[in-house]
Design an enzyme around this catalytic site. Structure first.
Site, mmCIF file in Angstrom:
data_model
loop_
_atom_site.group_PDB
_atom_site.id
_atom_site.type_symbol
_atom_site.label_atom_id
_atom_site.label_comp_id
_atom_site.label_asym_id
_atom_site.label_seq_id
_atom_site.Cartn_x
_atom_site.Cartn_y
_atom_site.Cartn_z
ATOM 1 N N ASP A 18 2.325 1.848 -3.783
ATOM 2 C CA ASP A 18 1.488 2.352 -4.873
ATOM 3 C C ASP A 18 1.335 3.869 -4.778
ATOM 4 O O ASP A 18 1.339 4.573 -5.791
ATOM 5 C CB ASP A 18 0.133 1.637 -4.943
ATOM 6 C CG ASP A 18 -0.706 1.798 -3.687
ATOM 7 O OD1 ASP A 18 -0.294 2.534 -2.771
ATOM 8 O OD2 ASP A 18 -1.779 1.188 -3.615
ATOM 9 N N GLY A 19 1.215 4.383 -3.557
ATOM 10 C CA GLY A 19 1.133 5.828 -3.391
ATOM 11 C C GLY A 19 2.423 6.520 -3.778
ATOM 12 O O GLY A 19 2.414 7.584 -4.416
ATOM 13 N N ASP A 62 -8.150 -1.774 0.818
ATOM 14 C CA ASP A 62 -7.938 -1.644 2.260
ATOM 15 C C ASP A 62 -9.180 -2.034 3.046
ATOM 16 O O ASP A 62 -9.123 -2.801 4.011
ATOM 17 C CB ASP A 62 -7.552 -0.204 2.622
ATOM 18 C CG ASP A 62 -6.166 0.171 2.138
ATOM 19 O OD1 ASP A 62 -5.360 -0.745 1.886
ATOM 20 O OD2 ASP A 62 -5.893 1.381 2.018
ATOM 21 N N ASP A 113 0.829 -1.209 0.000
ATOM 22 C CA ASP A 113 0.000 0.000 0.000
ATOM 23 C C ASP A 113 0.862 1.256 0.000
ATOM 24 O O ASP A 113 0.502 2.272 -0.599
ATOM 25 C CB ASP A 113 -0.924 -0.019 1.219
ATOM 26 C CG ASP A 113 -1.935 1.122 1.203
ATOM 27 O OD1 ASP A 113 -2.224 1.644 0.097
ATOM 28 O OD2 ASP A 113 -2.428 1.489 2.273
#
Length: 217
Positions: free
Chosen positions: A49-50, A71, A46
């Protein structure tokens, strides 16, 4: 030639997260090592990817929705398993899942309807507490990681106590005791998100109704 946003690097990472989550769901009832490994790796990606979205300028509304839904669904399925393992606390797990999904969805949906680029931006979070929550990466990481680790520790505790730590206390039980306040605070923040999003959606309704009345005159 039009860009294919579905093949953007952050979204490809998102697809990988979904596959890992599904593997985790499959093994949750019987294989804690496999389930926990896949679940943690999905959550770990997670952060990537951001980072990829910012570095490659590949942030998209689809990616934001994909990330949020992955999520929420991951946590929801873990809570379903916990409700099966600890039926005496089923209502609390149901309540936590309901708050998590409904408030985050309302927050993101209101952000999109308002034409904002991100549900984590300052414009989407007028409340100073929520602004700190989303603008400070250490705070956001601590809250999200602590919340997930609390539920993951509850899951692992069903199978074994874990390595002994202070006074012979099992590691997973220790994490449950220490991180319970984090999980409670995370739910409170989600409720605040939902409340502020509802106010924002109400403001959009009022403006649209005023515009319709002006057009009708």
């Amino acid at each position: 030639m039009a860009e294919n946003i579905f093949l953007f690097v952050p979204n490809l990472i998102g697809y990988g997260r979904i596959i890992l989550a599904l593997i985790s769901f499959y093994y949750m009832p019987t294989s804690p090592a496999m389930a926990a490994s896949a679940y943690i790796l999905s959550g770990f990606l997670d952060a990537f990817d951001g980072h990829a979205a910012r570095m490659l300028n590949q942030g998209t509304k689809f990616g934001a929705m994909l990330d949020m839904l992955t999520d929420r669904c991951g946590t929801m399925c873990l809570l379903v398993t916990l409700a099966h393992f600890y039926p005496q606390y089923m209502f609390l797990f149901q309540l936590s899942s309901t708050i998590d999904i409904s408030c985050h969805w309302l927050h993101l949906h209101t952000t999109v309807m308002a034409g904002r680029t991100s549900h984590k931006g300052q414009e989407a979070n007028a409340n100073p507490i929520l602004r700190l929550y989303y603008s400070s990466r250490p705070v956001l990481f601590f809250m999200c990681a602590g919340n997930e680790l609390f539920y993951a520790s509850l899951y692992l505790l069903h199978f074994y106590e874990g390595p002994q730590v202070l006074g012979g206390l099992g590691l997973w039980r220790g994490f449950v005791y220490v991180l319970l306040p984090v999980a409670v605070l995370k739910s409170i923040l989600a409720l605040m998100q939902g409340y502020n999003a509802a106010l924002g959606l109400g403001e959009l309704d009022v403006r649209e109704r005023e515009e319709e009345r002006k057009k009708a005159k």
